[in-house]
Design an enzyme around this catalytic site. Structure first.
Site, short mmCIF file in Angstrom:
data_model
loop_
_atom_site.label_atom_id
_atom_site.label_comp_id
_atom_site.label_asym_id
_atom_site.label_seq_id
_atom_site.Cartn_x
_atom_site.Cartn_y
_atom_site.Cartn_z
N TYR A 46 -4.30 1.00 -5.07
CA TYR A 46 -3.14 1.63 -4.45
C TYR A 46 -2.41 2.45 -5.52
CZ TYR A 46 -3.74 -1.70 -0.56
OH TYR A 46 -4.24 -2.44 0.49
N TRP B 201 0.84 -1.20 0.00
CA TRP B 201 0.00 0.00 0.00
C TRP B 201 0.88 1.25 0.00
CZ3 TRP B 201 -3.76 1.58 4.59
CH2 TRP B 201 -4.53 2.69 4.21
#
Length: 333
Positions: free
Chosen positions: A61, A26
């Site tokens: 992401y 992430w």
């Protein structure tokens, strides 16, 4: 620390085994302030060099940036046995059960296949869908159909709430559950872990460092960039507040961290203690700390080398949770 071999754990019913410390991608995609692509590539390479074999990313992401960085690194390491998990569902403009159709899921998965440069995804996870989705078998039927088409090898879910995980694993096709589990979120260690173990479900422990709180490096006056969720989602403005500092009020978390500091073994960091604690739980398959640079990635992987924690330390860490943290988080998730 000397060169240690990363311990492997069985990834549920998939037949795969993965290193017990993975890599959460992430932070290299977005929502954690600016991360230079060169640093992101170096972080992932350092993790793989240290024995990491499980990489967790998602299509949202950095709007695909994280997946593309993962693809770039893997292309430079042909033959490496890396298990890549991604996620789908957060591309919906609004989270509705009606949005989880076969057509939408197929489209998102096609995009991830392209971003990752692979013919089939190892694992696709529903990305924290609405609770009600778990009561709609048609969404899971759609995943079964996509699996039969050969686009995905397996599928699982990423959940906010423990109850969602328990409901999800009633579906026979679900092989894994990704859930927040750390020193500040200990509830999964009860019924959820027992049930997952009984059903041979892989458990991916995410947010292991409570968004950096459990590194022991944050202070009352620490500042975060505008595009860092630790600034913009502190009260759940953008997504579930449990994703940011594990839902613990910041000052409460800082006070508990000071109590944990006394238990950090010599030669280790608080982050390594926090990761080692998670690995003490047998039902956990893999823990996925994020890393923004190579040094962090190496340090995370080295947490697996720490000796097992003593019973007294485990009891002390549970007491800190029970006394300081539990009233704020335990029943919410």
């Amino acid at each position: 620390m000397g060169e240690a071999v990363m311990q492997l754990r069985k990834f549920g019913r998939t037949g795969r085994r993965v290193g017990e410390v993975g890599f959460g991608a992430w932070a290299i995609g977005g929502s954690w302030g600016d991360v230079d692509e060169g640093e992101a590539v170096a972080a992932l390479n350092a993790a793989l060099d240290a024995g990491v074999t499980f990489v967790d990313t998602a299509d949202v992401y950095g709007d695909g940036r994280s997946e593309r960085i993962v693809a770039k690194v893997l292309k430079e390491r042909p033959g490496a046995d890396i298990y890549v998990a991604t996620k789908a569902g957060r591309r919906l403009p609004q989270q509705t059960v009606a949005g989880y159709t076969y057509a939408n899921l197929s489209g998102w998965i096609d995009r991830s296949l392209q971003n990752l440069g692979v013919e089939a995804l190892d694992l696709v996870q529903l990305h924290c869908p609405p609770t009600d989705l778990y009561y709609h078998p048609e969404a899971f039927d759609a995943l079964d159909r996509i699996k039969a088409e050969g686009k995905i090898r397996d599928y699982g879910v990423s959940v906010e709430r423990l109850e969602e995980g328990l409901k999800a694993i009633e579906y026979p096709g679900v092989v894994s559950v990704q859930i927040i589990f750390n020193l500040f979120r200990q509830r999964p260690a009860g019924l959820f872990f027992a049930t997952a173990k009984k059903r041979d479900i892989a458990v991916i422990a995410r947010v292991p460092l409570a968004s950096g709180l459990l590194t022991g490096k944050l202070k009352a006056d620490s500042t975060f960039a505008d595009d860092d969720h630790r600034k913009f989602n502190r009260h759940g403005e953008a997504f579930d507040v449990g994703e940011t500092f594990s839902g613990v009020p910041y000052e409460v978390g800082l006070a508990a961290v000071e109590r944990i500091r006394r238990l950090v073994p010599g030669g280790a960091t608080m982050a390594q203690l926090a990761l080692r604690w998670i690995l003490m739980f047998d039902p956990v398959t893999v823990v996925i700390p994020g890393a923004r640079n190579a040094a962090q990635a190496r340090a995370n992987a080295e947490a697996a080398d720490l000796p097992w924690l003593e019973d007294a330390d485990m009891a002390a860490l549970k007491a800190i949770y029970d006394e300081d943290i539990k009233p704020y988080v335990h029943q919410k998730w």
